[in-house]
Design a protein around this motif. Structure first.
Motif, PDB file in Angstrom:
ATOM      1  N   VAL A  29      76.998  66.030 -69.404  1.00 22.96           N
ATOM      2  CA  VAL A  29      76.084  65.461 -69.968  1.00 22.96           C
ATOM      3  C   VAL A  29      74.745  65.513 -69.423  1.00 22.96           C
ATOM      4  O   VAL A  29      73.535  65.949 -69.657  1.00 22.96           O
ATOM      5  CB  VAL A  29      76.368  64.417 -70.975  1.00 22.96           C
ATOM      6  CG1 VAL A  29      75.003  63.827 -71.746  1.00 22.96           C
ATOM      7  CG2 VAL A  29      77.548  64.434 -71.689  1.00 22.96           C
ATOM      8  N   THR A  78      77.397  60.807 -79.293  1.00 21.00           N
ATOM      9  CA  THR A  78      77.389  61.700 -78.103  1.00 21.00           C
ATOM     10  C   THR A  78      77.704  63.228 -78.649  1.00 21.00           C
ATOM     11  O   THR A  78      77.186  64.322 -78.474  1.00 21.00           O
ATOM     12  CB  THR A  78      78.311  61.262 -77.194  1.00 21.00           C
ATOM     13  OG1 THR A  78      78.250  60.049 -76.862  1.00 21.00           O
ATOM     14  CG2 THR A  78      78.019  62.000 -75.749  1.00 21.00           C
ATOM     15  N   ALA A  82      72.269  62.623 -76.292  1.00 18.97           N
ATOM     16  CA  ALA A  82      73.688  62.868 -76.110  1.00 18.97           C
ATOM     17  C   ALA A  82      73.955  61.673 -74.876  1.00 18.97           C
ATOM     18  O   ALA A  82      74.823  61.050 -74.435  1.00 18.97           O
ATOM     19  CB  ALA A  82      74.052  64.148 -75.627  1.00 18.97           C
ATOM     20  N   GLN A  83      72.929  61.982 -73.727  1.00 20.36           N
ATOM     21  CA  GLN A  83      72.757  61.121 -72.600  1.00 20.36           C
ATOM     22  C   GLN A  83      72.940  59.947 -72.809  1.00 20.36           C
ATOM     23  O   GLN A  83      73.795  58.732 -72.226  1.00 20.36           O
ATOM     24  CB  GLN A  83      71.677  61.611 -71.548  1.00 20.36           C
ATOM     25  CG  GLN A  83      71.994  60.825 -70.224  1.00 20.36           C
ATOM     26  CD  GLN A  83      70.501  61.176 -69.302  1.00 20.36           C
ATOM     27  OE1 GLN A  83      69.365  61.490 -69.961  1.00 20.36           O
ATOM     28  NE2 GLN A  83      70.743  61.384 -67.988  1.00 20.36           N
ATOM     29  N   ALA A  89      73.675  58.046 -75.402  1.00 19.11           N
ATOM     30  CA  ALA A  89      74.835  57.798 -76.128  1.00 19.11           C
ATOM     31  C   ALA A  89      76.109  57.829 -75.332  1.00 19.11           C
ATOM     32  O   ALA A  89      76.921  56.952 -75.226  1.00 19.11           O
ATOM     33  CB  ALA A  89      75.116  58.659 -77.454  1.00 19.11           C
ATOM     34  N   ALA A  90      76.119  58.570 -74.459  1.00 17.76           N
ATOM     35  CA  ALA A  90      77.589  58.917 -73.373  1.00 17.76           C
ATOM     36  C   ALA A  90      77.247  57.399 -72.616  1.00 17.76           C
ATOM     37  O   ALA A  90      78.430  57.109 -72.290  1.00 17.76           O
ATOM     38  CB  ALA A  90      77.305  60.041 -72.495  1.00 17.76           C
ATOM     39  N   GLN A 118      78.628  54.648 -74.368  1.00 17.16           N
ATOM     40  CA  GLN A 118      79.928  55.033 -74.820  1.00 17.16           C
ATOM     41  C   GLN A 118      80.829  54.498 -73.577  1.00 17.16           C
ATOM     42  O   GLN A 118      81.963  53.612 -73.502  1.00 17.16           O
ATOM     43  CB  GLN A 118      80.262  56.709 -74.907  1.00 17.16           C
ATOM     44  CG  GLN A 118      81.794  56.561 -75.468  1.00 17.16           C
ATOM     45  CD  GLN A 118      81.906  58.356 -75.410  1.00 17.16           C
ATOM     46  OE1 GLN A 118      81.120  59.023 -75.479  1.00 17.16           O
ATOM     47  NE2 GLN A 118      83.320  58.871 -75.396  1.00 17.16           N
TER      48      GLN A 118
END
Lengths: 358, 433
Positions: free
Chosen positions: A187, A255, A267-268, A270-271, A274
């Motif tokens: 990611v 993500t 995405a970054q 959210a990752a 997560q």
């Protein structure tokens, strides 16, 4: 069971923060090594170069978080450090070999510009040790979480020094750790890279890793169903548990969706949420045990005076550290058209610099 | 091999390996920023060339130093869990602070190595200064923790357990100042002499190579004051030992019988069974002078304590002779350089001095290793002087010969690679430049 002081709980939280930082920063460095190993196809060499550039200036700093975890453990919870060191002697020793080979091979590859076959060997050592080390780290964490480290003192060698960390559950958690690191790395690389074809490569790597993370997490629950009964009971019975689980789930879905729609910055973020959710979910489930069945925060804490001093030392240290770290990341992770230059190499000649008037 | 011996072997080997990189990790950044400073001042390309070579060397050495240091932070527990469980709460403080110093060093090294064209020259230079300062401080903190093992303070023993813990008092133990000073000076002296030695070898062949003339000059700026001050710092250490670790001092000197007006022994091979040190050159009353500043002072001998509290006398004594001998030679060479400077004579023109410097190239590192043997072996059988025996601290895990062998092979491999890399990437390039 002795009651834990607020300072002790605070330091235990600090250990989790450092561990979290190690996972989302250092972990991604390990993951990048995994993709170096798996790089295939016509763009393999360009992928490897992108990986090396992404890790380059920041990898040393990322790995100091692990030292922090160790130092906080042995100053503030010495019996925990001693217990883990004895029972996990074998996997920790192997992990250290991985840390040594990985760190030195990465630097040797960067500076050994004499001939390419030798460089390829360094690259291979770097990539293989990047892959093995996270598995061992995950196995140690899994062994602790499962409560297997409450070892009978009268057992034989295998019962005391091998069985606690070697089981289907710990291996699954080891692989889960590897998948999480690889996922983070893919990611991050998708965010950092600007060439569209490479970005597509890293996107597909991230999606594949996400599937592996989900699969291994389910497998972990399956293998851990007996041993984890206590943890699961705690997980469902605590008020914040639902919050952690919901947050982690929302982040995971975000993500995936963001990767799918190629919104890499989102995405970054959210990752990171997560993965942090997984780390804190585990920590919270285990609380207040540090080594389930053996030590709690209260039973293992060093005297209050030590805890206070370490807390003060940490606060003062962070005043220096955090701005420096922010500077480092701003310098090398900000979007800019100027490439950074690693000392001097044939590929990156240093531009002339004007003389500074005194 | 017993497990205790294997654990001691692994710890000794890991420390012996790491200390080389720790010393260079303190000395090299200083040389690097001095060279860059000269470049900023004069604009001569030779200084930039040097700064970049030394930065490369720093990067390689730092990477290996960082990983071997990580190994040590784990080995403290993997090999000596009894010690860490006991002492963690007392001496964790300097280790925590060391963590921050090391972190700062790693951050600014990243900035320095990769930031040549992203920072202004001034900011770039300051990031190098930050590496030097935090590297030095980080070394000092580690030495403070070791000093506590020699002079444990900051707690009271009640029924064999430490109570009333005072981490600040533990950190500022009586050994802290002498040891930190001695080790820091050693780092600068060893690095400076080594670099001066490398350049001296090249300049003996061709005295006109600019880059080596420049390197020699900077290396001597660092090595000469450090080597000379080390004599004073050594004296401070001797006085500390006389007061706090008389058994270690007696072993270092091969001094068996308590005596007034004790003689200083140079050389000799201690015979533990006979309780004598034959073949030594004895300087009357000198040991009393060095230990207490009084020619008639009483110096305690090994016989004052039971045999099972003696360190291995022969190893301690011989290691001490090696350290002092090499330290003296380095100080002598430094004085010679000072004479050249005062008389405004070119150091490079003095071929005999160049020869001496060339021979002394590894001297600082051998002295550092010998010094650590003195301090660690000389403390045996204690891991915490007078409080905990090494045998009581070792892990219950059997089969320790296996990790010992594993790490020995790993470090042999790494050491070979680093030497080869430094040679091909940095030293050899000088001749091509």
């Amino acid at each position: 069971m002795p009651e834990a002081s607020p300072t002790a709980v605070g330091i235990a939280t600090l250990v989790m923060v450092a561990l979290n930082a190690y996972v989302v920063l250092g972990g991604a460095d390990f993951g990048a090594g995994v993709w170096d190993l798996l790089a295939r196809g016509p763009r393999a060499e360009r992928q490897r170069a992108a990986i090396a550039d992404g890790i380059g200036p920041i990898w040393e700093a990322n790995h100091v978080w692990l030292i922090f975890v160790v130092v906080l453990l042995f100053s503030c919870f010495p019996p925990v450090y001693a217990h883990l060191s004895v029972v996990l002697h074998i996997p920790l020793t192997l992990m250290l070999v991985g840390v040594v080979l990985r760190g030195s091979a990465f630097t040797f590859r960067a500076y050994d510009s004499t001939d390419s076959p030798v460089q390829r060997h360094w690259g291979r050592i770097f990539a293989v040790s990047s892959t093995v080390t996270p598995v061992l780290l995950g196995m140690c964490v899994g062994a602790n979480a499962s409560g297997a480290l409450a070892v009978p003192v009268d057992g034989d060698f295998v019962a005391r020094y091998v069985a606690p960390w070697l089981s289907p559950f710990t291996v699954t958690i080891g692989l889960l750790g590897l998948a999480v690191f690889a996922f983070l790395a893919a990611v991050y690389l998708a965010v950092e890279i600007t060439e569209p074809d490479l970005q597509e490569d890293f996107r597909s790597m991230a999606l594949r890793a996400a599937v592996a993370v989900a699969g291994l997490a389910l497998a972990g629950l399956w293998f851990g169903r007996g041993t984890l009964a206590e943890v699961t009971a705690a997980l469902t019975g605590r008020p914040l548990t639902l919050l952690f689980q919901t947050l982690t789930a929302i982040a995971a879905v975000t993500t995936l969706g963001a990767l799918w729609r190629r919104r890499y910055r989102l995405a970054q973020g959210a990752a990171i949420v997560q993965v942090s959710g997984i780390v804190w979910g585990w920590g919270y489930a285990q609380y207040p045990a540090l080594v389930p069945g053996v030590h709690t925060i209260g039973s293992a804490a060093a005297p209050e005076v030590t805890l206070r001093l370490v807390a003060i030392g940490t606060a003062v240290g962070l005043v220096i550290l955090l701005p420096s770290l922010a500077y480092l990341f701003r310098l090398f992770k900000a979007e800019t058209t100027r490439p950074f230059v690693r000392v001097d190499t044939a590929e990156h000649p240093l531009p002339p610099r004007p003389k500074v008037p005194r | 091999m017993s497990d205790l011996l294997a654990a001691r072997g692994q710890m000794a080997m890991s420390l012996a390996f790491h200390i080389i990189f720790a010393v260079l990790g303190i000395g090299m950044p200083l040389l690097m920023v001095l060279a860059e400073r000269e470049w900023m001042r004069t604009g001569e390309p030779v200084w930039l060339d040097l700064a970049k070579r030394w930065a490369k060397g720093t990067a390689i050495l730092f990477a290996v130093g960082a990983v071997s240091g990580t190994v040590l932070s784990f080995e403290l527990g993997l090999l000596w869990p009894g010690f860490m469980e006991y002492a963690g709460a007392i001496i964790g403080m300097p280790f925590s602070l060391e963590g921050f110093a090391f972190f700062t060093e790693a951050i600014f090294l990243g900035v320095y190595l990769y930031g040549w064209n992203r920072l202004t020259p001034r900011a770039h230079w300051w990031s190098g200064v930050a590496v030097t300062v935090s590297g030095t401080i980080s070394g000092v903190f580690v030495v403070l923790a070791n000093a506590w093992m020699n002079a444990p303070t900051g707690f009271r023993l009640v029924d064999g357990r430490p109570v009333d813990i005072d981490p600040i008092a533990a950190m500022l133990n009586p050994a802290a100042l002498p040891q930190a000073l001695h080790m820091t000076l050693a780092a600068f002296a060893a690095t400076g002499i080594a670099i001066a030695g490398i350049s001296a070898v090249a300049l003996r062949r061709d005295p006109t190579i600019q880059v080596h003339r420049a390197a020699l000059r900077l290396a001597l700026w660092v090595a000469v004051p450090a080597s000379l001050l080390q004599v004073v710092s050594g004296d401070l250490s001797a006085k500390f030992l006389a007061k706090h670790q008389p058994v270690k001092l007696a072993a270092m000197e091969g001094h068996f019988e308590t005596a007034r007006g004790a003689a200083l022994r140079l050389g000799g091979i201690p015979d533990e069974a006979a309780g004598t040190t034959p073949y030594a050159i004895e300087i009357p009353k000198m040991l009393s002078v060095l230990a207490f500043g009084d020619p008639d002072a009483e110096v305690q001998g090994l016989n004052a304590v039971p045999r099972d509290e003696w360190p291995p006398v022969r190893i301690t004594h011989l290691a001490f002779q090696v350290m002092v001998g090499l330290g003296t030679l380095m100080a002598f060479a430094s004085l010679w350089v000072v004479v050249c400077w005062v008389r405004r004579r070119d150091v490079v023109a003095d071929r005999r001095l160049l020869t001496l410097l060339a021979w002394l190239m590894p001297a600082g590192f051998i002295a550092v290793e010998a010094g650590w043997v003195v301090t660690e072996v000389g403390r045996q059988p204690w891991i915490i002087q007078g409080v905990m025996r090494t045998a009581d601290a070792v892990t219950p895990m059997p089969g320790l010969a296996a990790p010992f062998a594993l790490f020995t092979l790993l470090y042999l491999f790494l050491g070979t690679v680093v030497c080869w890399l430094l040679w091909t990437q940095i030293v050899k390039g000088h001749a091509d430049a």
